[in-house]
Each structure stands twice: as structure tokens, then as C-alpha cells.
Design a protein around this motif. Structure first.
Motif, mmCIF file in Angstrom:
data_model
loop_
_atom_site.group_PDB
_atom_site.id
_atom_site.type_symbol
_atom_site.label_atom_id
_atom_site.label_comp_id
_atom_site.label_asym_id
_atom_site.label_seq_id
_atom_site.Cartn_x
_atom_site.Cartn_y
_atom_site.Cartn_z
ATOM 1 N N UNK A 216 0.756 -1.388 0.153
ATOM 2 C CA UNK A 216 -0.236 0.055 0.277
ATOM 3 C C UNK A 216 1.624 1.102 -0.044
ATOM 4 N N UNK A 217 1.828 0.896 -1.405
ATOM 5 C CA UNK A 217 2.668 2.997 -0.924
ATOM 6 C C UNK A 217 2.173 2.793 -2.738
ATOM 7 N N UNK A 218 2.860 4.301 -2.530
ATOM 8 C CA UNK A 218 2.797 4.781 -4.132
ATOM 9 C C UNK A 218 3.726 4.656 -4.922
ATOM 10 N N UNK A 219 3.817 4.312 -5.976
ATOM 11 C CA UNK A 219 5.041 4.728 -7.110
ATOM 12 C C UNK A 219 6.056 5.288 -6.603
ATOM 13 N N UNK A 220 6.837 4.469 -6.352
ATOM 14 C CA UNK A 220 8.343 4.400 -5.907
ATOM 15 C C UNK A 220 9.533 3.335 -5.549
ATOM 16 N N UNK A 221 11.091 2.636 -5.512
ATOM 17 C CA UNK A 221 12.078 2.057 -5.434
ATOM 18 C C UNK A 221 11.364 1.445 -4.772
ATOM 19 N N UNK A 222 10.792 1.187 -3.540
ATOM 20 C CA UNK A 222 10.270 0.718 -2.746
ATOM 21 C C UNK A 222 9.387 -0.754 -2.967
ATOM 22 N N UNK A 223 8.247 0.776 -3.338
ATOM 23 C CA UNK A 223 7.484 -0.232 -4.474
ATOM 24 C C UNK A 223 8.395 -1.429 -5.029
ATOM 25 N N UNK A 224 8.806 -0.662 -5.940
ATOM 26 C CA UNK A 224 8.750 -2.049 -7.000
ATOM 27 C C UNK A 224 10.250 -3.354 -6.338
#
Length: 516
Positions: free
Chosen positions: A58-66
């Protein structure tokens, strides 16, 4: 073996991901990305994530999402991206529906007792903040509550298998309850290959990723396909019209994919000068009017390629091809790595040029919805083709034209009217910015035509003028019965217009309001 883990093809030193940030962007090489994913996979294994564990993100588009998305799939878990803007009740539905083992939330969400945190706690899912730790130069997995994982033994680092479910997403069906679409590594990697082949993506290509990663459009076309081709991506947290071209030019992108809403926003804003060299612009997830198609090509001097996709097909099914092949405005192109047929209700092919249901078959298509035998029974034909629920036809070159959702066709006294056809005509009016057509009750014909209109800034138009204008363009039975003027068209998080919700919203108004 076909898995996400062995489908990342960039060389170690080449750039995979750029996260725009001030004063310095985060630039990640393929070597760094693979190393970070393996490190995060170990962190997930350490808290007990294993085969078929659902990892909600449940996170925004980001490196951590990827990283968290890839690592969850590598660990044979099931990645379940969620819109971070959901309310608590929405989070509760999705977390409960797939029995999430852990919910990954942004830094600070736990202390703020965010809706995602409350929802996770209600169903005893583990809660962990996931963010880029600049001091340690790593993606953190900061576990706040172990929930159902408490007491679980540490898992080993696993190797994913092609038929493991890597991703689950929900899709709205003909009933009110969303259906769960499971997509395997095999489904996803086939789409990655299809997209790479369609657009001839190479390591030299860099995309501007503006679609949310909690849907297949952004996830498959703008993230996974570039990784498959060894290319790279620029990943802002969200689409911003004011930042788009600055970042596109600064970080040297050469293509992007988006919904028509985003294309229209970019058309309203000044183009960069000089124009960057854009190899192609892709449009998908919602019909692109021929007018917008032409405006995009004229303004940005790049070929516009409209595609057609569904969650159940792990995104792309058809697309208009790159030049020198023909691209046909108003069509969604030809099958890309999938069989496309137009079938009747009995599942038999109709004559070329005739209308019927668009049906597809291919390695990218889900084998069926989770825990929904009734939907699976009705969604596949006797020949194993998936019924898209879209009505359309094939031309002599195999290009697909979508004429409407079967459930959304307007049936006026036996005359079937395509709302998409009407939308395309209405948006050609010089005063109209957006138009959505839908069925409204009619005592005489059963159904009549209602249209919701957003006018261009400063424009004036009344419903009689618009009806007269449509009457000049189309047969009389296609002229709207009611015109509703609105300032804002209801849309989903990905910018899709929900025809059903527009219809309900407009008809709940006491009377159609005309701007005079």
C-alpha cells in the motif's frame, strides 16, 4: 524457466530506475536492483513469508514499491498492490479477501494509525513500514506488528516457479463484488515479451512511468516490460503535468504509456521547446478518440499507438504497431502474442467484419478467477477463449474495433447504440472537453441516450445546440435525449471514466442543467 526473477535482462552497470528527487535523484543500476531485491527477499523470508503468502503493498510509486513487489514474487509469495489512497473500509475488503499475511505501508503510517494500518490490524495481518533508508542505502522492512506471523519459523530463500501466482488484482465484474484475478509468473513474463516485441523495446529505451503501479497498465507496460528489455524508467511518485516534460527531458526518456485522460492533460499544457525526440506514445485502458489521437501526433511529432488490455490478460492483448506498419485511429490494433477472435454467444466465430464478442486465448491469460466458479463458467468459451465482455469487430487486416461493452450498449427500441461511438463524435465539438454517453430509462423505447459533458474553459453551449449538432453528424436515433453538464467527470484512480457511475451521478440530479 519463466519467472520474474530470471526475466530482468539489463547489464549490471546499466541504469534500471531513476527516482526524481531534489537535490539529487536516486539512480539505480541493474546490479543494485537485483542485489536489493535479494536482500528484501531475505527480509521477507525472515518473518515467515513463503509460497502463497499474500503480501499487500500500500505504497505510492517508488523504488520501495518496485523492490517489494519483485522480492515478494521471488519468495514465491503473492504480491497484492493496493491503492494507497483507499479508505479503511476499502483496505479491509481487499486485505480480508486475499487473507494478507503482511501489509506494507509507507514510513510514518504506523504512528499515524493510517487506514491501511487499522485495516491490517483488524484482520491480524503483519504490519511493516517499507521505505528507502537513505542513511543505510537500502529498502527498509520495519516490522511494527507481526500479527499472524508471530511465532512463525524463519523461511529459507525460495526459487519461484513459472506456475506460481505472482500477482493478484481485483477487477469489477457484472456483479457488485470485485473478482480476484490471479496472474502467474508465466502469465506476466509472456506479456513482458509481447510488449517488448510490439514496441521493439531495447536497452536504449527509457520510459516516463506515470501510471499507478497498483494496476496492470503501469506495472506490466511501464515497469516489467522495460526490465525485460534491459531498458530503464523514470518513476515519480505520481503524474504531475507541471513536472512531466521537465523530468522527461532531464532524464532523457523517449516514450511513455498512459490513459487518454493524461494525454488530454498534456495537450492542454505547453509542449517543451525544443521538443524531445519521442519514439512513440502509447495509449491504453480507455478508448482514445480519433481527435485526441490526431492532436497528440501533431503536437508531439511522434506516432501514437493505441492498445487494448485487461487485467485478466496480464494487460496487453492488442496494439497498433510501430511505423512503417499501419496504425489506424479508432482501432486498438492487432493481436500481440495472443489469438483474437470475434465470437457469438455460442462461442462460434462470426463472419469477418461482423460484430460479436471480442475473445482471446494466450499464455498471458489467467486460467480463471479465484473462488468464483460461476464467473469462470461464463467467462471462457468451449474452445478455451476468454470472453472480454467487449463487443467489437475485425477488419480485413485483423485490426480490432471496439464498439462497446456488451453490458453498456444502449438498446433503444431494438437499435443497439455504441456509447464509445457517441463519445468520439461528441468530443469533436469545439466546445466539448469530455463526453460520456450512457443508457437512461425511456417509457417508449425502453432505453434512451443520456450524455454527460464537461465544457472547455470559457466555452458556452446549451443542450439544444448540442443535440442539433449531433443530429447533423449521426442518425436521428443516436441523438441524446438528455444532456447533463458537469464540471468534473467521475474517474477511477487510474483515470478511467466509469460509465455506470457517471450515469448514476447524472441521473440523481433532479434535472439536467444546461449552461447558457
Amino acid at each position: 524457466m519463466t519467472t520474474l526473477q530470471n526475466s530482468i535482462h539489463g547489464t549490471d552497470s546499466s541504469v534500471a530506475v531513476i527516482i526524481p528527487s531534489k537535490p539529487t535523484p536516486l539512480t539505480v543500476t541493474y546490479k543494485d536492483l537485483k542485489s536489493e531485491c535479494l536482500s528484501f527477499q531475505r527480509k521477507l523470508a525472515a518473518i515467515g513469508i513463503t509460497n502463497r503468502s499474500a503480501v499487500s503493498i500500500a505504497t505510492v510509486n517508488s523504488y520501495e514499491f518496485i523492490v517489494s513487489f519483485l522480492a515478494a514474487s521471488w519468495q514465491r509469495g503473492i504480491a497484492a498492490p493496493l491503492n494507497p489512497a483507499y479508505k479503511q473500509e476499502e483496505f479491509e475488503f481487499y486485505i480480508d479477501d486475499i487473507k494478507s499475511a503482511v501489509v506494507l505501508v509507507p514510513k510514518g503510517a504506523y504512528q499515524a494509525d493510517a487506514p491501511s494500518v487499522k485495516a491490517a490490524r483488524k484482520f491480524n495481518a503483519a504490519i511493516a513500514e517499507c521505505y528507502w533508508d537513505d542513511a543505510k542505502k537500502e529498502v527498509a522492512l520495519d516490522v511494527k506488528e507481526l500479527g499472524q506471523l508471530k511465532g512463525k519459523s524463519k523461511e529459507g530463500v525460495l526459487q519461484p516457479q513459472p506456475d506460481d501466482v505472482a500477482l493478484v488484482l481485483h477487477t469489477s465484474g457484472t456483479t457488485s463484488r470485485p473478482k480476484v484475478v490471479p496472474l502467474t509468473h508465466r502469465n506476466l513474463t509472456r506479456t513482458m515479451r509481447n510488449i517488448q516485441s510490439t514496441y521493439q523495446l531495447t536497452a536504449q529505451d527509457r520510459t516516463m512511468l506515470v501510471m499507478p503501479l497498483f494496476h496492470v497498465h503501469g506495472l506490466l507496460c511501464a515497469l516489467l516490460a522495460p526490465l525485460y528489455s534491459g531498458g530503464s524508467m523514470i518513476v515519480p511518485t505520481k503524474f504531475s503535468a507541471s513536472d512531466f516534460w521537465h523530468e522527461f527531458v532531464t532524464y532523457k526518456a523517449n516514450w511513455y504509456t498512459a490513459v487518454p485522460t493524461i494525454h488530454q492533460i498534456l495537450l492542454k499544457n505547453p509542449a517543451p521547446s525544443p521538443l524531445p525526440k519521442i519514439r512513440f506514445i502509447r495509449s491504453c485502458s480507455s478508448p482514445l478518440s480519433p481527435t485526441v489521437f490526431t492532436q497528440l501526433e501533431e503536437k508531439f511529432k511522434a506516432p501514437v499507438l493505441e492498445a487494448y488490455a485487461m487485467t485478466e490478460a496480464a494487460h496487453q492483448m492488442t496494439s497498433n504497431p510501430l511505423p512503417p506498419s499501419k496504425r489506424k485511429p479508432g482501432t486498438v490494433g492487432i493481436g500481440q502474442g495472443v489469438e483474437v477472435k470475434i465470437l457469438n454467444d455460442a462461442g462460434d466465430e462470426v463472419p469477418q467484419g461482423s460484430e460479436g464478442e471480442i475473445c482471446i486465448r494466450g499464455e498471458n491469460v489467467t486460467k480463471g478467477y479465484l473462488n468464483n466458479p460461476a464467473a469462470n463458467e461464463s467467462s471462457f468459451t468451449k474452445g478455451g477463449f476468454f470472453r472480454t465482455g467487449d463487443q467489437g469487430k475485425l477488419d480485413e487486416d485483423g485490426y480490432v474495433t471496439i464498439t462497446g461493452r456488451i453490458k453498456e450498449l444502449i438498446n433503444k427500441g431494438g437499435e443497439k447504440i455504441s456509447p464509445i461511438e457517441l463519445d468520439n463524435v461528441l468530443t469533436r465539438h469545439p466546445s466539448v472537453s469530455e463526453a460520456v454517453s450512457f443508457a437512461i430509462p425511456d417509457d417508449l423505447y425502453g432505453q434512451g441516450i443520456g450524455v454527460a459533458i464537461v465544457l472547455k474553459s470559457g466555452a458556452k453551449l446549451d443542450q439544444n445546440e448540442l443535440k442539433a449538432w449531433v443530429n447533423e453528424k449521426l442518425a436521428k436515433f443516436k441523438v441524446p435525449k438528455k444532456v447533463y453538464f458537469t464540471e468534473i467527470m467521475p474517474k477511477t484512480a487510474t483515470g478511467k471514466i466509469q460509465r455506470r457511475i457517471v450515469a448514476e451521478t447524472m441521473q440523481n440530479q433532479e434535472t439536467p442543467k444546461a449552461k447558457l
